[in-house]
Design a protein around this motif. Structure first.
Motif, PDB file in Angstrom:
ATOM      1  N   LYS A 416       0.786  -1.239   0.000  1.00  0.00           N
ATOM      2  CA  LYS A 416       0.000   0.000   0.000  1.00  0.00           C
ATOM      3  C   LYS A 416       0.822   1.294   0.000  1.00  0.00           C
ATOM      4  O   LYS A 416       0.519   2.219  -0.781  1.00  0.00           O
ATOM      5  CB  LYS A 416      -0.955  -0.008   1.198  1.00  0.00           C
ATOM      6  N   PRO A 417       1.907   1.436   0.816  1.00  0.00           N
ATOM      7  CA  PRO A 417       2.643   2.716   0.830  1.00  0.00           C
ATOM      8  C   PRO A 417       3.269   3.081  -0.515  1.00  0.00           C
ATOM      9  O   PRO A 417       3.613   4.243  -0.741  1.00  0.00           O
ATOM     10  CB  PRO A 417       3.727   2.473   1.888  1.00  0.00           C
ATOM     11  N   TYR A 418       3.434   2.088  -1.391  1.00  0.00           N
ATOM     12  CA  TYR A 418       4.126   2.337  -2.660  1.00  0.00           C
ATOM     13  C   TYR A 418       3.172   2.294  -3.860  1.00  0.00           C
ATOM     14  O   TYR A 418       3.615   2.446  -4.999  1.00  0.00           O
ATOM     15  CB  TYR A 418       5.216   1.277  -2.873  1.00  0.00           C
ATOM     16  N   GLU A 419       1.882   2.111  -3.595  1.00  0.00           N
ATOM     17  CA  GLU A 419       0.951   1.827  -4.678  1.00  0.00           C
ATOM     18  C   GLU A 419       0.878   2.951  -5.711  1.00  0.00           C
ATOM     19  O   GLU A 419       0.807   2.710  -6.918  1.00  0.00           O
ATOM     20  CB  GLU A 419      -0.446   1.560  -4.109  1.00  0.00           C
ATOM     21  N   ASP A 420       0.939   4.196  -5.254  1.00  0.00           N
ATOM     22  CA  ASP A 420       0.834   5.312  -6.199  1.00  0.00           C
ATOM     23  C   ASP A 420       2.110   5.512  -7.006  1.00  0.00           C
ATOM     24  O   ASP A 420       2.137   6.263  -7.981  1.00  0.00           O
ATOM     25  CB  ASP A 420       0.480   6.599  -5.450  1.00  0.00           C
ATOM     26  N   LYS A 421       3.191   4.817  -6.609  1.00  0.00           N
ATOM     27  CA  LYS A 421       4.463   4.952  -7.330  1.00  0.00           C
ATOM     28  C   LYS A 421       4.780   3.714  -8.164  1.00  0.00           C
ATOM     29  O   LYS A 421       5.806   3.661  -8.855  1.00  0.00           O
ATOM     30  CB  LYS A 421       5.608   5.186  -6.337  1.00  0.00           C
ATOM     31  N   LEU A 422       3.918   2.695  -8.069  1.00  0.00           N
ATOM     32  CA  LEU A 422       4.150   1.451  -8.800  1.00  0.00           C
ATOM     33  C   LEU A 422       3.563   1.527 -10.201  1.00  0.00           C
ATOM     34  O   LEU A 422       2.428   1.971 -10.382  1.00  0.00           O
ATOM     35  CB  LEU A 422       3.493   0.268  -8.064  1.00  0.00           C
ATOM     36  N   TYR A 423       4.353   1.119 -11.174  1.00  0.00           N
ATOM     37  CA  TYR A 423       3.875   1.007 -12.550  1.00  0.00           C
ATOM     38  C   TYR A 423       3.945  -0.459 -12.935  1.00  0.00           C
ATOM     39  O   TYR A 423       5.028  -0.997 -13.138  1.00  0.00           O
ATOM     40  CB  TYR A 423       4.724   1.866 -13.486  1.00  0.00           C
ATOM     41  N   LEU A 424       2.752  -1.086 -13.003  1.00  0.00           N
ATOM     42  CA  LEU A 424       2.709  -2.530 -13.216  1.00  0.00           C
ATOM     43  C   LEU A 424       2.128  -2.862 -14.583  1.00  0.00           C
ATOM     44  O   LEU A 424       1.308  -2.119 -15.130  1.00  0.00           O
ATOM     45  CB  LEU A 424       1.846  -3.196 -12.130  1.00  0.00           C
ATOM     46  N   LYS A 425       2.544  -4.029 -15.101  1.00  0.00           N
ATOM     47  CA  LYS A 425       1.957  -4.538 -16.337  1.00  0.00           C
ATOM     48  C   LYS A 425       0.486  -4.892 -16.085  1.00  0.00           C
ATOM     49  O   LYS A 425       0.098  -5.159 -14.944  1.00  0.00           O
ATOM     50  CB  LYS A 425       2.725  -5.764 -16.809  1.00  0.00           C
ATOM     51  N   PRO A 426      -0.329  -4.912 -17.139  1.00  0.00           N
ATOM     52  CA  PRO A 426      -1.776  -5.147 -16.948  1.00  0.00           C
ATOM     53  C   PRO A 426      -2.101  -6.412 -16.165  1.00  0.00           C
ATOM     54  O   PRO A 426      -2.990  -6.393 -15.299  1.00  0.00           O
ATOM     55  CB  PRO A 426      -2.297  -5.233 -18.391  1.00  0.00           C
ATOM     56  N   ASP A 427      -1.393  -7.527 -16.442  1.00  0.00           N
ATOM     57  CA  ASP A 427      -1.729  -8.760 -15.727  1.00  0.00           C
ATOM     58  C   ASP A 427      -1.416  -8.648 -14.237  1.00  0.00           C
ATOM     59  O   ASP A 427      -2.169  -9.152 -13.390  1.00  0.00           O
ATOM     60  CB  ASP A 427      -1.003  -9.966 -16.348  1.00  0.00           C
ATOM     61  N   LEU A 428      -0.317  -7.948 -13.884  1.00  0.00           N
ATOM     62  CA  LEU A 428       0.014  -7.761 -12.466  1.00  0.00           C
ATOM     63  C   LEU A 428      -0.961  -6.788 -11.804  1.00  0.00           C
ATOM     64  O   LEU A 428      -1.351  -6.966 -10.648  1.00  0.00           O
ATOM     65  CB  LEU A 428       1.449  -7.253 -12.324  1.00  0.00           C
ATOM     66  N   LYS A 429      -1.357  -5.737 -12.561  1.00  0.00           N
ATOM     67  CA  LYS A 429      -2.308  -4.763 -12.026  1.00  0.00           C
ATOM     68  C   LYS A 429      -3.657  -5.440 -11.732  1.00  0.00           C
ATOM     69  O   LYS A 429      -4.269  -5.213 -10.679  1.00  0.00           O
ATOM     70  CB  LYS A 429      -2.479  -3.622 -13.034  1.00  0.00           C
ATOM     71  N   ASN A 430      -4.107  -6.304 -12.651  1.00  0.00           N
ATOM     72  CA  ASN A 430      -5.360  -7.043 -12.431  1.00  0.00           C
ATOM     73  C   ASN A 430      -5.249  -7.992 -11.251  1.00  0.00           C
ATOM     74  O   ASN A 430      -6.204  -8.183 -10.484  1.00  0.00           O
ATOM     75  CB  ASN A 430      -5.727  -7.829 -13.694  1.00  0.00           C
ATOM     76  N   PHE A 431      -4.076  -8.591 -11.094  1.00  0.00           N
ATOM     77  CA  PHE A 431      -3.837  -9.513  -9.979  1.00  0.00           C
ATOM     78  C   PHE A 431      -3.993  -8.791  -8.641  1.00  0.00           C
ATOM     79  O   PHE A 431      -4.663  -9.277  -7.724  1.00  0.00           O
ATOM     80  CB  PHE A 431      -2.436 -10.114 -10.118  1.00  0.00           C
ATOM     81  N   VAL A 432      -3.389  -7.596  -8.530  1.00  0.00           N
ATOM     82  CA  VAL A 432      -3.506  -6.809  -7.293  1.00  0.00           C
ATOM     83  C   VAL A 432      -4.954  -6.379  -7.079  1.00  0.00           C
ATOM     84  O   VAL A 432      -5.486  -6.461  -5.959  1.00  0.00           O
ATOM     85  CB  VAL A 432      -2.570  -5.587  -7.344  1.00  0.00           C
ATOM     86  N   SER A 433      -5.604  -5.942  -8.156  1.00  0.00           N
ATOM     87  CA  SER A 433      -7.001  -5.492  -8.047  1.00  0.00           C
ATOM     88  C   SER A 433      -7.922  -6.632  -7.610  1.00  0.00           C
ATOM     89  O   SER A 433      -8.774  -6.459  -6.722  1.00  0.00           O
ATOM     90  CB  SER A 433      -7.455  -4.935  -9.405  1.00  0.00           C
ATOM     91  N   ASN A 434      -7.754  -7.807  -8.194  1.00  0.00           N
ATOM     92  CA  ASN A 434      -8.579  -8.966  -7.818  1.00  0.00           C
ATOM     93  C   ASN A 434      -8.312  -9.383  -6.377  1.00  0.00           C
ATOM     94  O   ASN A 434      -9.221  -9.836  -5.672  1.00  0.00           O
ATOM     95  CB  ASN A 434      -8.303 -10.138  -8.762  1.00  0.00           C
TER      96      ASN A 434
END
Length: 665
Positions: A416-434
């Motif tokens: 969470k503390p780094y979430e606004d600074k993380l740039y993730l690929k779509p599959d990783l972004k969906n993984f975190v969101s799910n």
């Protein structure tokens, strides 16, 4: 990849080149940040002893483990030293890099050397290679630390199971694992699969100062390059550390710089001069200086630095990466760069020798881990933390693909503390969101269950409030007493096993010590603050270290005993051999003393060996005395064959010096 076709354009053109008119041009004597390969044998010097040791160990077991510090020359000693020492008709070597997919990369490198593209089983492929080449196969796993840095446990387990199967089923395959020594302890996780992994190993030491002169002078001699008087001493003095050793990486970079200065000054007569050294501001910081200069020469150094940062792992080591992966990662992290710009940047780094040109799989890579260290130092603390978080998410995503396990609440709190600074690929972004959705759904379900239970409890407590209050107080008191009693019993059992383990440690019975420390940990309750079990945990860690030390200790003792017994055996029949073996045995006993284990035995054996050497010295003197009254030539023979050998064994013996003086008259 086979070593037979491993050479790059740099390797080929570093050999003797010719101009268009057939005139020979200059052979390049130094390798900069590249390791020496099989084609560099004529300019590879200073490692004869290590090559002999590795050659001897190579023939003693199917598995050889080679380790040492970064920049100690491990890869060069194997690919140039050992592979030139072994006759080409005796072995077919294949170089393998595990990277982030150890099994897949292993299989891919094997297939390149097999004509049958339908084979997918490593054993079948190795049999195919053996039948085609008609000689045993040597698998060299260089930079083996990558398997721990870039891949997870499941991938490592799959790979090492494959190696185990090959070792058990194919006698025509040998393995060499080359690893940085700071990752040596990681290999213990593979020891259950390959018990012999640590039994045949050798450490490549940093280059000693007295060998550095050879590394400088001999390649220059081969390439017809002159060295100004005393320049070798100046270079080695400036590079030598407190231990009397030299960082090979610095030596190669500095010699490459001096060579290029000499070429610029006079390409027809190349002379490396002392004045060129003054242009190097700080020898200890020469790589940082080199990297800074190359970045400052770029039109956009910020993008150049960003590209280099994509080529190192989260632990600061180099890693292989494709053009597309670099481009995708730059786009994800907000860098506006197109394909042509990236190609230009990569080609620039290839030209200035910071990275290697892409390989047959399209991977780019830094030329040396020492450059990765310097690039890692340029990263901010935040960049390093974000890299760690990305690596954590990538590993978790891999586990999700295997076992369908999403991130839990604690994992999301960590991110969470780094979430606004993380740039993730779509599959990783969906993984975190799910994962967030699943955690939220679970929380709501728990809240509904809790609410239902609360309503029931309120009703019950309304009816029996007073009685429940009294019973609750009694129950809490009984529970507290019970927990206290159980905790005291647990602590007593913990201390009993801890005491037993400590005694086993004192008696060097480390396996039994670990067993008792583990039994002690069984009595550490998770909800008590009376004792934490830290003593047992520290004990297990220390015992594991001692087990590795014990292996080295007993290997040294066994080798020393063998040499000692041979020396004693030949004391009366072949005193030259006896002297050699006894001296060697003393060295091995002294090696055993470096480990914090039993010192009585090796000290006793050293004293016995020294007494035996004294007897041999007396025999040399006695043999020399038989020539005393003979002619001058016979006395000269006596000096060379007996007295000088005696003096080598006992340099400070005045009797030997006196006899030599008398015989020389």
């Amino acid at each position: 990849m086979s070593y037979e076709d491993e050479f790059s354009l740099d390797d080929i053109f570093s050999q003797i080149e010719t101009k268009n008119d057939g005139e020979k041009i200059q052979r390049i004597p130094f390798k900069f940040l590249d390791s020496y390969n099989k084609n560099d044998n004529d300019i590879f010097f200073g490692r004869d002893e290590e090559i002999e040791d590795i050659f001897r160990k190579f023939h003693s077991s199917k598995i050889l483990l080679i380790y040492g510090r970064s920049g100690s020359g491990k890869s060069s000693v194997v690919t140039c030293g050992l592979l030139n020492k072994i006759p080409s008709e005796d072995i077919f070597p294949i170089s393998i890099r595990c990277n982030n997919e150890p099994y897949d990369n292993f299989l891919l490198d094997l297939k390149k050397n097999c004509e049958d593209n339908n084979l997918n089983n490593p054993i079948d492929i190795l049999n195919c290679i053996y039948e085609r080449k008609s000689k045993p196969v040597l698998l060299v796993f260089d930079q083996f630390e990558e398997i721990f840095i870039l891949s997870d446990f499941d991938k490592r387990k799959n790979f090492i199971n494959t190696v185990k199967t090959i070792v058990e089923n194919n006698s025509r395959v040998n393995f060499i694992f080359v690893i940085r020594e700071e990752y040596l302890a990681n290999l213990t996780e593979m020891e259950d699969f390959l018990p012999q992994l640590f039994l045949n190993r050798i450490r490549i030491e940093q280059l000693h100062k007295n060998k550095a002169a050879q590394v400088i002078a001999e390649p220059c001699r081969v390439c017809d390059i002159e060295l100004e008087q005393d320049i070798i001493d100046l270079i080695t003095e400036r590079l030598t550390d407190k231990k009397g050793t030299i960082e090979l990486t610095y030596l190669q970079v500095i010699m490459d710089f001096l060579y290029k200065k000499a070429i610029e000054n006079n390409p027809d007569k190349i002379v490396i001069k002392k004045s060129y050294l003054d242009e190097i501001k700080n020898i200890g910081n020469v790589l940082t200086q080199f990297l800074d200069e190359q970045l400052s020469n770029m039109p956009d150094s910020e993008k150049g630095e960003a590209v280099l940062k994509r080529m190192i792992s989260s632990e600061g080591t180099k890693k292989r990466i494709t053009f597309q992966n670099i481009l995708d990662d730059l786009h994800i992290t907000g860098f506006n760069i197109d394909e042509k710009q990236l190609l230009d940047i990569l080609q620039y780094f290839v030209n200035v020798r910071i990275i290697s040109d892409k390989d047959e799989n399209g991977n780019y890579e830094l030329r040396h881990d020492s450059l990765a260290d310097r690039i890692y130092d340029r990263m901010t603390s935040l960049e390093k933390e974000i890299n760690d978080i990305k690596k954590f998410i990538e590993n978790a995503f891999y586990a999700y693909q295997k076992r369908n396990k999403l991130l839990d609440d604690n994992d999301l709190d960590y991110i969470k503390p780094y979430e606004d600074k993380l740039y993730l690929k779509p599959d990783l972004k969906n993984f975190v969101s799910n994962s967030k959705k699943a955690v939220l759904k679970l929380k709501r379900r728990k809240q509904r269950i809790f609410f239902s239970i609360a309503v029931v409890l309120i009703v019950v407590m309304g009816a029996f409030s007073f009685w429940a209050l009294i019973e609750k107080q009694k129950a809490e008191e009984n529970l507290s007493n019970f927990k206290k009693s159980e905790a005291e019993k647990d602590k007593a059992n913990y201390e009993k096993y801890l005491e037993a383990a400590d005694k086993f440690m004192t008696n060097y019975q480390f396996d039994k010590a670990i067993e008792n420390y583990q039994r002690a940990l069984e009595f550490v309750p998770p909800d008590t603050i009376l004792f934490s079990g830290i003593e047992a945990k520290n004990g297990i860690e220390l015992a594991n270290i001692k087990i590795i030390q014990a292996k080295d200790y007993f290997n040294a003792i066994n080798k020393a005993d063998s040499l000692f017994e041979t020396g004693i055996l030949f004391k009366n029949s072949n005193i030259d051999k006896a002297a050699f073996d006894l001296i060697a045995s003393i060295e091995e006993y002294n090696n055993a003393l470096t480990f914090d284990l039993d010192s009585v035995y090796p000290v006793t054996k050293i004293n016995e060996a020294n007494r035996a050497i004294d007897d041999i010295v007396k025999k040399y003197i006695e043999k020399a005395e038989t020539h005393r009254n003979l002619d001058k030539e016979s006395k000269k023979i006596a000096i060379n064959n007996y007295l000088l050998k005696a003096k080598k064994l006992r340099p400070n013996n005045p009797q030997i010096d006196k006899l030599i003086e008398e015989f020389e008259k």
